[in-house]
Design an enzyme around this catalytic site. Structure first.
Site, mmCIF file in Angstrom:
data_model
loop_
_atom_site.group_PDB
_atom_site.id
_atom_site.type_symbol
_atom_site.label_atom_id
_atom_site.label_comp_id
_atom_site.label_asym_id
_atom_site.label_seq_id
_atom_site.Cartn_x
_atom_site.Cartn_y
_atom_site.Cartn_z
ATOM 1 N N ASP A 52 -5.052 42.072 52.226
ATOM 2 C CA ASP A 52 -6.309 42.646 52.602
ATOM 3 C C ASP A 52 -6.150 43.785 53.322
ATOM 4 O O ASP A 52 -7.091 44.718 53.759
ATOM 5 C CB ASP A 52 -6.887 41.747 53.788
ATOM 6 C CG ASP A 52 -6.189 41.606 54.943
ATOM 7 O OD1 ASP A 52 -4.948 41.733 54.985
ATOM 8 O OD2 ASP A 52 -6.629 40.714 55.997
ATOM 9 N N SER A 53 -4.778 44.477 53.283
ATOM 10 C CA SER A 53 -4.499 46.009 53.647
ATOM 11 C C SER A 53 -5.272 46.848 52.727
ATOM 12 O O SER A 53 -5.417 47.909 52.925
ATOM 13 C CB SER A 53 -3.083 46.206 53.585
ATOM 14 O OG SER A 53 -2.450 45.827 52.201
ATOM 15 N N ASP A 91 -4.773 37.412 49.647
ATOM 16 C CA ASP A 91 -5.110 37.291 51.196
ATOM 17 C C ASP A 91 -6.527 36.691 51.427
ATOM 18 O O ASP A 91 -7.469 37.149 50.755
ATOM 19 C CB ASP A 91 -4.941 38.656 51.839
ATOM 20 C CG ASP A 91 -3.841 38.998 52.722
ATOM 21 O OD1 ASP A 91 -3.149 37.825 53.026
ATOM 22 O OD2 ASP A 91 -3.465 40.150 53.033
ATOM 23 N N LYS A 121 -2.326 33.667 50.895
ATOM 24 C CA LYS A 121 -1.820 33.936 52.203
ATOM 25 C C LYS A 121 -2.770 33.987 53.540
ATOM 26 O O LYS A 121 -4.037 34.478 53.316
ATOM 27 C CB LYS A 121 -1.043 35.284 52.296
ATOM 28 C CG LYS A 121 -0.366 35.804 53.680
ATOM 29 C CD LYS A 121 0.408 36.807 53.250
ATOM 30 C CE LYS A 121 -0.274 38.218 53.411
ATOM 31 N NZ LYS A 121 -0.982 38.458 54.579
ATOM 32 N N GLU A 123 -3.315 34.337 58.026
ATOM 33 C CA GLU A 123 -2.615 34.996 59.282
ATOM 34 C C GLU A 123 -2.632 33.628 60.221
ATOM 35 O O GLU A 123 -3.471 33.031 60.417
ATOM 36 C CB GLU A 123 -3.130 36.149 59.800
ATOM 37 C CG GLU A 123 -2.710 37.254 58.782
ATOM 38 C CD GLU A 123 -3.406 38.487 59.175
ATOM 39 O OE1 GLU A 123 -3.829 38.693 60.333
ATOM 40 O OE2 GLU A 123 -3.427 39.415 58.387
ATOM 41 N N GLU A 190 5.791 39.909 60.085
ATOM 42 C CA GLU A 190 5.474 41.355 60.115
ATOM 43 C C GLU A 190 5.960 41.896 61.488
ATOM 44 O O GLU A 190 5.504 41.175 62.597
ATOM 45 C CB GLU A 190 4.036 41.335 59.806
ATOM 46 C CG GLU A 190 3.757 43.011 59.954
ATOM 47 C CD GLU A 190 2.423 43.212 59.369
ATOM 48 O OE1 GLU A 190 1.912 42.414 58.562
ATOM 49 O OE2 GLU A 190 2.080 44.531 59.429
#
Ligand code: KIV
Length: 288
Positions: A52-53, A91, A121, A123, A190
């Site tokens: 999602d970057s 993501d 993925k 978070e 991270e």
């Protein structure tokens, strides 16, 4: 003749775990579109992350928070169309999995079915355990992500190193163990101190993938645009720029503009022409 796709080259969560077990470092890169994905795959990377970057890199947002499922699906599909070998991880964007395990499962399923991803993925630590279990039970591989979790940037007070105190380090280790127990096939660490990332990696059976977490992880991930130097901004400490493309691309673009303005592009070799007799016939037609 068989019409089945050639699956023999395709990386899977099983081949990724085998690499980790054999202590072969795992490579992962982001890609967000067909051309970067094709290049990344051709280079032989083990996993491609449609992160999602992309909200910051491709869409120009300041954070990843505005990214939607529709944004992710568009980019996932374009990556999936051009990759043969790398394991594809998509993501889950902000607020696509935090509401309930049902919501998390529905959106994980969309990244697989509509986006062509092999895994998802998400978070967060222990608070995600229930959702991870539900997704894994549906047959979808999940990669965890702890440490600096950019979707919580407002709660963390910025994009900063995590797990610096002994208490915070213990929390991160506990989170990692809970994610492993919940069924994650791998975990991104991270912006975590290198000693702690190495310690967590040694304690887990599943591979850790580090970004800003030192050399003790089982693998590494970098953002494609950072590695290639596609931005005109200071390099982050944990990034290694393998190329500095920004000034080269800028120069090429300026040369093009100057060539067009100066009349040197297109030159004769960049143009096509009609056979002379057809051209003459056309001119006669025009004179009738
Ligand atoms: O979105 C992303 O690119 C990521 C990586 C930095 C791990 O989550």
């Amino acid at each position: 003749m068989s019409t089945a796709p050639n699956q023999s080259k395709k990386n899977t969560i099983v081949s990724i775990q085998k690499k980790a077990d054999s202590q072969i470092p795992i490579t992962m890169l982001t890609a967000y579109d067909a051309s970067s994905a094709a290049l990344t795959d051709a280079a032989g990377v083990d996993m491609i992350l449609v992160g999602d970057s992309l909200g910051m890199v491709m869409l120009g947002y300041q954070t990843t928070l505005p990214v939607t499922m529709e944004d992710m699906l568009l980019h996932c599909r374009s990556v999936a169309r051009s990759v043969e070998t790398a394991l594809l991880v998509g993501d889950l964007p902000f607020m696509s999995y935090q509401i309930s395990k049902e919501q998390a499962l529905t959106n994980a399923g969309r990244l697989i079915q509509e986006g062509g991803m092999d895994a998802v993925k998400l978070e967060g630590g222990r608070q995600r355990a229930e959702s991870i279990r539900a997704i894994v039970e549906a047959g979808i591989p999940v990669m965890g992500h702890i440490g600096l979790t950019p979707q919580s940037v407002n709660q963390l007070g910025g994009f900063r190193l995590q797990g610096k105190s002994a208490a915070a380090a213990r929390q991160l280790l506990e989170d990692a163990l809970i994610l492993e127990d919940s069924g994650c096939f791998s975990i991104v660490l991270e912006m975590v101190p290198a000693q702690l990332a190495g310690y967590i990696s040694d304690r887990l059976k599943i591979p850790t993938i580090g970004i800003g977490a030192g050399a003790g992880c089982d693998g590494q991930v970098l953002v494609y645009h950072d590695l290639l130097g596609l931005f005109n901004r200071p390099k982050l400490k944990f990034v290694k720029k393998y190329l500095d493309l920004y000034p080269l691309i800028l120069q090429a673009l300026q040369e093009y503009i100057n060539d067009v303005r100066g009349g040197t592009f297109p030159a004769a070799e960049n143009a096509t022409s009609m056979p002379e007799e057809e051209w003459q016939a056309f001119l006669s037609l025009m004179n009738e």
